[in-house]
Design an enzyme around this catalytic site. Structure first.
Site, PDB file in Angstrom:
ATOM      1  N   HIS A 203      53.187  68.328  57.240  1.00  0.00           N
ATOM      2  CA  HIS A 203      52.643  69.616  56.767  1.00  0.00           C
ATOM      3  C   HIS A 203      52.521  70.654  57.876  1.00  0.00           C
ATOM      4  CE1 HIS A 203      48.249  69.516  57.999  1.00  0.00           C
ATOM      5  NE2 HIS A 203      48.560  68.244  58.207  1.00  0.00           N
ATOM      6  N   CYS A 326      39.776  71.110  61.936  1.00  0.00           N
ATOM      7  CA  CYS A 326      38.835  70.051  61.589  1.00  0.00           C
ATOM      8  C   CYS A 326      37.434  70.335  62.101  1.00  0.00           C
ATOM      9  CB  CYS A 326      39.315  68.720  62.158  1.00  0.00           C
ATOM     10  SG  CYS A 326      41.077  68.548  62.076  1.00  0.00           S
TER      11      CYS A 326
HETATM   12  N1  PLP Z   1      47.070  65.499  65.957  1.00  0.00           N
HETATM   13  C1  PLP Z   1      47.090  66.821  66.174  1.00  0.00           C
HETATM   14  C2  PLP Z   1      47.421  67.340  67.537  1.00  0.00           C
HETATM   15  C3  PLP Z   1      46.797  67.702  65.130  1.00  0.00           C
HETATM   16  O1  PLP Z   1      46.810  69.019  65.348  1.00  0.00           O
HETATM   17  C4  PLP Z   1      46.471  67.170  63.855  1.00  0.00           C
HETATM   18  C5  PLP Z   1      46.096  68.072  62.743  1.00  0.00           C
HETATM   19  O2  PLP Z   1      45.698  69.189  62.921  1.00  0.00           O
HETATM   20  C6  PLP Z   1      46.498  65.786  63.682  1.00  0.00           C
HETATM   21  C7  PLP Z   1      46.788  64.977  64.760  1.00  0.00           C
HETATM   22  C8  PLP Z   1      46.195  65.166  62.369  1.00  0.00           C
HETATM   23  O3  PLP Z   1      47.255  65.364  61.462  1.00  0.00           O
HETATM   24  P1  PLP Z   1      47.002  65.242  59.895  1.00  0.00           P
HETATM   25  O4  PLP Z   1      46.338  66.491  59.468  1.00  0.00           O
HETATM   26  O5  PLP Z   1      48.369  65.124  59.293  1.00  0.00           O
HETATM   27  O6  PLP Z   1      46.198  64.032  59.672  1.00  0.00           O
END
Ligand code: PLP
Length: 383
Positions: A203, A326
């Site tokens: 995504h 997040c």
């Molecule tokens: N790692 C990084 C550097 C990210 O920016 C993100 C999401 O923002 C993730 C991991 C997690 O990915 P997902 O949203 O597909 O769980």
């Protein structure tokens, strides 16, 4: 309400590319088979997954069997870190990472610490850069994994992962790269990156939400984190998300193919944002001035709350972020900015603008004409 959202939050997520949607659609309706079924409909689903795996492997320059499809970037990170940790615990209990990783990595390490693992969090400099020499210095005979991100999701700094990987390889320690923010922006050939494991999430590059990918070099042993069926060669139980997997592969190929054309345009828009915004008094760029993602323009403004900037931009139909997606909504300053040594007066006022291929010069103009007034108003309100 403005007619169109001016979307400057591509690091949070992206819209599905219509060509990706077209590739996915048959797998929701006519080609709905379960890839584990042996009749024709099931075999079609399996063929679609196989061909998606080949496409991803082609982009990464690896074998298709080295790719596991997961449910998201977070799951890929969890599988890489826990999968290695539980397999290698007889050898050692030491993990190395950085304090600016995404929580999918940080919280996984913290979780493992509850079960006897120990983590070294390497320092980063004021730009959020890890020093590869620190990796070399921190490796002990107990070290079972080094996990460093390719590019930071908040400030866009690109880490020297190939060099870190070279050091890890020389010391025979597996190296995991969280490449979730790099998928649509940076080269991904795992041999050039000296990666043993690499996480991606569809995504972030105009693919569907809910599909991750994990590269694990042949010979790297991972303990599966989901028990059940033997899907994904026993690495990840659960009926495959066929449409999602097809979409993830299509999106990755498109993103990498379009990179040479899209990249200069996005960097030019980013540079306009940076120049325009740094004209605002008491503002500063966060992250590395040159070693940064082409689409990331992130800033701090002294004496302002990032959340208030976001709400004011939202009233004008502009979507942006403060800290990572997040953690936004929480009042604590971002762990990334704290690790970079930014004083609280600055770190509370962070703004991340992340561009995508649909952004235009007019979008940048709108932002640049609105933001100075918003910052001034908020500073006046706070007295
Ligand atoms: N790692 C990084 C550097 C990210 O920016 C993100 C999401 O923002 C993730 C991991 C997690 O990915 P997902 O949203 O597909 O769980």
């Amino acid at each position: 309400m403005p007619e169109r959202t001016i979307y400057f939050d591509h690091a949070a997520t992206t819209a599905l590319d219509i060509r990706v949607l077209d590739a996915m659609l048959p797998y929701f309706t006519t080609e709905y088979g379960n890839a584990s079924s042996i009749y024709t409909l099931g075999r079609h689903a399996m063929q679609a997954i196989d061909s998606a795996r080949e496409q991803v492997a082609e982009v990464l320059g690896c074998r298709p069997t080295e790719i596991t499809f997961t449910g998201c970037g977070s799951e890929s990170d969890n599988l890489a870190i826990k999968g290695i940790a539980y397999t290698a615990q007889k050898k050692g209990n030491h993990l190395i990472t950085s304090p600016i990783e995404h929580h999918a990595v940080l919280h996984t390490c913290q979780y493992l610490e509850r079960f006897g693992f120990q983590t070294t969090y390497l320092p980063v400099d004021a730009y959020g850069m890890v020093n590869p020499d620190d990796v070399g210095r921190s490796i002990t005979d107990q070290t079972i994994l080094v996990s460093i991100m390719y590019a930071n999701n908040e400030v866009g700094t690109i880490e020297p992962v190939a060099e870190i990987g070279r050091i890890c390889r020389a010391r025979k320690v597996p190296f995991h790269i969280d490449a979730v923010q790099a998928g649509g922006s940076l080269p991904l050939r795992v041999a050039d990156l000296n990666a043993d494991l690499l996480s991606l999430s569809a995504h972030k590059f105009y693919g569907p939400k809910g599909v991750g990918m994990l590269y694990a070099r042949q010979g790297v042993r991972l303990l599966p984190q989901l028990q059940g069926g033997s899907q994904e060669r026993g690495r990840r139980a659960g009926t495959e998300n066929v449409a999602g997997i097809v979409g993830a592969a299509a999106a990755l190929c498109l993103a990498q193919e379009e990179l040479p054309r899209v990249s200069p345009r996005i960097s030019a828009l980013r540079d306009r944002l940076v120049t325009g915004i740094l004209a605002i008094p008491r503002s500063r760029l966060t992250g590395h001035p040159t070693e940064r993602l082409q689409n990331n323009a992130s800033f701090c403004f002294a004496g302002v709350e990032g959340e208030s900037i976001l709400l004011n931009l939202d009233l004008l139909g502009i979507a942006a972020s403060t800290g990572s997606a997040c953690t936004s909504g929480s009042v604590d300053p971002s762990h990334v900015l704290i690790a970079m040594g930014l004083p609280p007066e600055w770190s509370h006022g962070s703004l991340r603008l992340t561009l995508g291929k649909e952004n235009t010069n007019a979008d940048v103009d709108t932002l640049l004409s609105a933001l100075p007034g918003i910052i001034e108003k908020l500073r006046n309100l706070q007295g």
